[in-house]
Design an enzyme around this catalytic site. Structure first.
Site, short mmCIF file in Angstrom:
data_model
loop_
_atom_site.label_atom_id
_atom_site.label_comp_id
_atom_site.label_asym_id
_atom_site.label_seq_id
_atom_site.Cartn_x
_atom_site.Cartn_y
_atom_site.Cartn_z
N ASP A 1 -25.13 4.98 -19.03
CA ASP A 1 -25.31 3.54 -19.15
C ASP A 1 -25.80 3.16 -20.55
O ASP A 1 -26.62 3.87 -21.15
CB ASP A 1 -26.34 3.08 -18.09
CG ASP A 1 -26.54 1.59 -18.07
OD1 ASP A 1 -25.59 0.88 -17.69
OD2 ASP A 1 -27.64 1.14 -18.44
N GLU B 1 -20.65 4.23 -21.44
CA GLU B 1 -20.46 2.78 -21.36
C GLU B 1 -20.77 2.16 -22.72
O GLU B 1 -21.92 2.10 -23.14
CB GLU B 1 -21.38 2.16 -20.30
CG GLU B 1 -21.11 0.68 -20.14
CD GLU B 1 -22.33 -0.12 -19.70
OE1 GLU B 1 -22.15 -1.24 -19.18
OE2 GLU B 1 -23.47 0.35 -19.90
#
Length: 729
Positions: free
Chosen positions: A237, A269
């Site tokens: 993330d 990401e």
């Protein structure tokens, strides 16, 4: 004091031991000595690039999905939500805990909304047993927000405040603090300024000081703990908010995966929108794959406009080249913004997933989560906020287990060797068809009327099962069929639907890779020796430690579909196995290859039953590759070690790959003493592979003596031979 046993990266062994103790409810005391490497259980994983993203499903539900659906369908991996303890935020007006709290870590304890450590470990084991890798959503850029109310705790009851997270522990000096090392004094104001994006706070989340070695070590320890429990990779993330060199340093501290002994898979990401090239996704591919947001947005545009524009995908301005991409139709962030398709878009969403599984861009994923009416809505949970079991068709979406998507997973696996699209045909703006070489063809109709057209399929002539409407079974196709003649097929593609065929889906096949073929055993008449044909079966396969390969088939001579009664194939070197069986002449036979462990665990090769017809005279031979295996070239590697022994002792080589026993002394390779005191043997090892190994002496009483020192290492070349000469330590 140092142990004489192998130690995969030293600290890794200690973490594996620590993880096992915690999972068993014990306490952890990590000694300063090198820990022994455990004997790794053989795990055979599906050879597929397709991932099911079961976002915010609890661990019990993920385990059941792997066992009942993902493994049998041929999925290669499952992506799961962040497993660490997160903040427990105040409930909203609806009495629900918001979904995004799981992205605010409080500690690295594996006690979360989705289950505890034991349930997580059991989930990973269940998925591995089903052949499915486990990828974890890892939150490593930040901890919980500095704006949380005083007294807020985590789901395991952990206390924290501001820049103090004692359970890790992290203190004030472990963060980029406003007015200290953030140039704006707090939040990001310029999203194209790399210094701000990597050193200031994202949404008031405490930003970790990843330039510091102590912080890197704690992040790596958390990820290594997960690896020790069997995790195979990470969706990371908010990577855009970590300096690239900092993240590279963290990755450099990670252990190899337990199941496959290689670096964990990484999908980063990098949220799109930056005009600064340094902050765009393709700038991060040196650290792993990236999520392709542009691809997902382009698919939405096509399916809400004209799908004939999908012919132009090679010209799209995508986030990164296909080889560096984890591709998707949607994810938890985008679906709430309306910039990509979601389950709310009905058949457009379903057809888009078929397309993403068929089109050769990146490693495709299928997203399943809960239904929602507003962007902050929580997954279904009990009164404590813990997520309840998934019930498909209620508050949960389960596209990944539908007949059509499962069929397209098999389609993607069959088409994987061919990375290009051929004969892209636009019948009209919303009806298209294309094929991947001679492996697979699909037609998609994103309109309200059925359309009949003739398509070039690339496939050999014959009848095929439509994997959107059914499966290939022993009795035929459970759904529609397509007949190919002269490489072409005239197909009626139903309204708002698709038709898809591939080489492994033919009528009369039993295609499941995890269950025995569906054909019933057929009795062979009494046959005299002169009426038999010597039939040689040769297969190339990757075997784990403790596995053997058999040929099993529809007649008694091949075990009547019972693996234990099949014919074992003998190793020929180079990953090739062979056996000769006398079969009745002029007889049609169905067969498959299976892997069988001494404990009786069976792994069937994927795809349809194989077939042969023995001739009336002479001999017959078949040469195949175990379907589902990625077979690499073998390098004949000679191990020579000078070692003195006492009477009855023998010397062996053992290492971290199956060909060297997977660190299991019982499966080690025996060395010859013909040139004593030099012991020698030649072993076929996979090409282009880094190998760790050690020598052991086996004593007459069965005990094992490991040589001292660190693991030895070698790297095999791309072909030819390799030799190592050592002296016992």
């Amino acid at each position: 004091m140092h142990s004489a046993r192998p130690h995969p990266r030293g600290r890794a062994g200690r973490l594996l031991l620590a993880a096992a103790l915690v999972a068993a409810g014990g306490t952890v005391a990590v000694a300063a000595t090198t820990a022994p490497a455990p004997a790794r259980a053989a795990v055979v994983l599906n050879d597929s690039e397709v991932t099911a993203n079961l976002w915010e499903w609890n661990w019990t539900s993920v385990a059941a999905a792997c066992t009942d659906h993902l493994g049998p369908a041929g999925y290669g991996a499952v992506q799961v939500a962040p497993p660490q303890e997160s903040v427990k935020l105040p409930t909203g007006a609806d009495g629900a805990y918001p979904w995004y709290e799981v992205y605010q870590p409080v500690s690295y304890k594996l006690d979360s909304r989705f289950g505890n450590r034991q349930q997580f470990a059991a989930m990973v084991a269940a998925c591995h047993n089903a052949g499915v890798r486990v990828y974890v959503d890892a939150v490593v850029n930040h901890m919980a927000g500095t704006n949380n109310p005083a007294g807020t705790r985590g789901y395991a009851g952990t206390e924290f405040s501001g820049y103090s997270y004692p359970a890790v522990p992290y203190g004030a000096g472990d963060f980029h603090r406003p007015g200290d090392n953030c140039p704006t004094g707090g939040a990001i104001s310029d999203w194209n300024n790399e210094a701000q994006v990597t050193s200031c706070e994202l949404l008031s989340l405490s930003d970790l000081y990843t330039e510091k070695e102590a912080v890197r070590n704690k992040i790596a320890a958390y990820l290594n703990d997960l690896i020790g429990l069997g995790v195979d990779g990470f969706r990371v993330d908010a990577v855009k908010h970590i300096r690239k060199d900092d993240f590279a340093a963290i990755l450099g501290k990670l252990n190899d995966t337990v199941a496959e002994g290689r670096r964990p898979y990484v999908a980063q990401e990098i949220f799109d929108g930056a005009s600064n090239p340094a902050l765009q996704a393709r700038a991060y591919t040196g650290n792993g794959d990236v999520l392709d947001f542009a691809y997902a947005k382009g698919i939405r545009s096509a399916f809400q406009g004209s799908i004939s524009t999908l012919a132009n995908v090679p010209n799209w301005n995508l986030d990164a080249p296909s080889a560096n991409v984890f591709s998707m139709v949607t994810n938890h962030d985008l679906e709430r913004d309306g910039v990509v398709l979601s389950y709310k878009n009905g058949t457009d969403y379903v057809l888009a997933n078929y397309f993403a599984l068929a089109y050769p861009h990146g490693k495709p994923s299928v997203y399943d989560s809960f239904t929602w009416a507003d962007r902050n809505q929580s997954p279904p949970h009990d009164g404590t906020g813990r997520v309840t079991d998934t019930v498909c068709g209620a508050a949960w979406n389960c596209l990944s287990r539908t007949t059509g998507v499962k069929g397209m997973v098999g389609w993607a696996n069959a088409a994987r060797p061919v990375k290009t699209v051929s004969d892209f045909t636009a019948v009209n703006g919303n009806v298209i068809g294309f094929h991947r070489g001679d492996r697979a063809w699909i037609g998609i109709n994103d309109s309200g009327s059925a359309t009949t057209a003739t398509f070039a399929t690339g496939l050999a002539d014959g009848r095929y099962c439509d994997v959107i409407s059914g499966v290939a079974a022993g009795s035929g196709c459970t759904g529609g069929t397509v007949t190919v003649s002269g490489g072409r097929a005239t197909v009626t593609v139903p309204a708002n639907d698709a038709v898809a065929i591939h080489v492994n889906a033919r009528p009369g096949a039993g295609p499941s890779p995890t269950a025995s073929p569906t054909a019933s055993p057929t009795a062979s008449p009494t046959v005299s020796p002169g009426d038999r044909i010597a039939t040689t079966f040769t297969v190339t396969a990757n075997l784990a430690a403790g596995q053997d390969v058999y040929v099993v088939g529809s007649i008694p001579e091949l075990g009547s579909w019972t693996p234990a009664n099949g014919v074992e194939l003998a190793a020929q070197g180079g990953g090739t196995y062979r056996a000769t069986v006398d079969l009745p002449r002029s007889t049609g036979v169905e067969f498959k290859f299976v892997k069988l462990t001494t404990a009786g665990a069976v792994t069937w090769e994927s795809g349809a039953n194989r077939t042969l017809t023995t001739p009336a005279t002479g001999t017959y031979a078949v040469t195949e590759t175990f379907r589902g295996d990625t077979v690499t070239a073998a390098v004949a590697t000679t191990f020579s070690v000078t070692a003195t022994t006492v009477y009855g002792q023998n010397v062996f080589v053992v290492g971290n790959i199956p060909a060297l026993g997977g660190w299991n002394p019982a499966a080690a390779v025996a060395l010859s003493s013909a040139a004593y005191p030099v012991w020698r043997a030649t072993v076929d090892l996979p090409a282009n592979t880094a190998v760790e190994y050690k020598y052991v002496k086996k004593n007459p009483d069965g005990t094992v003596t490991w040589e001292s020192g660190a693991n030895r290492t070698l790297t095999t070349p791309s072909g030819g031979t390799r030799a190592v000469t050592d002296t016992w330590r």
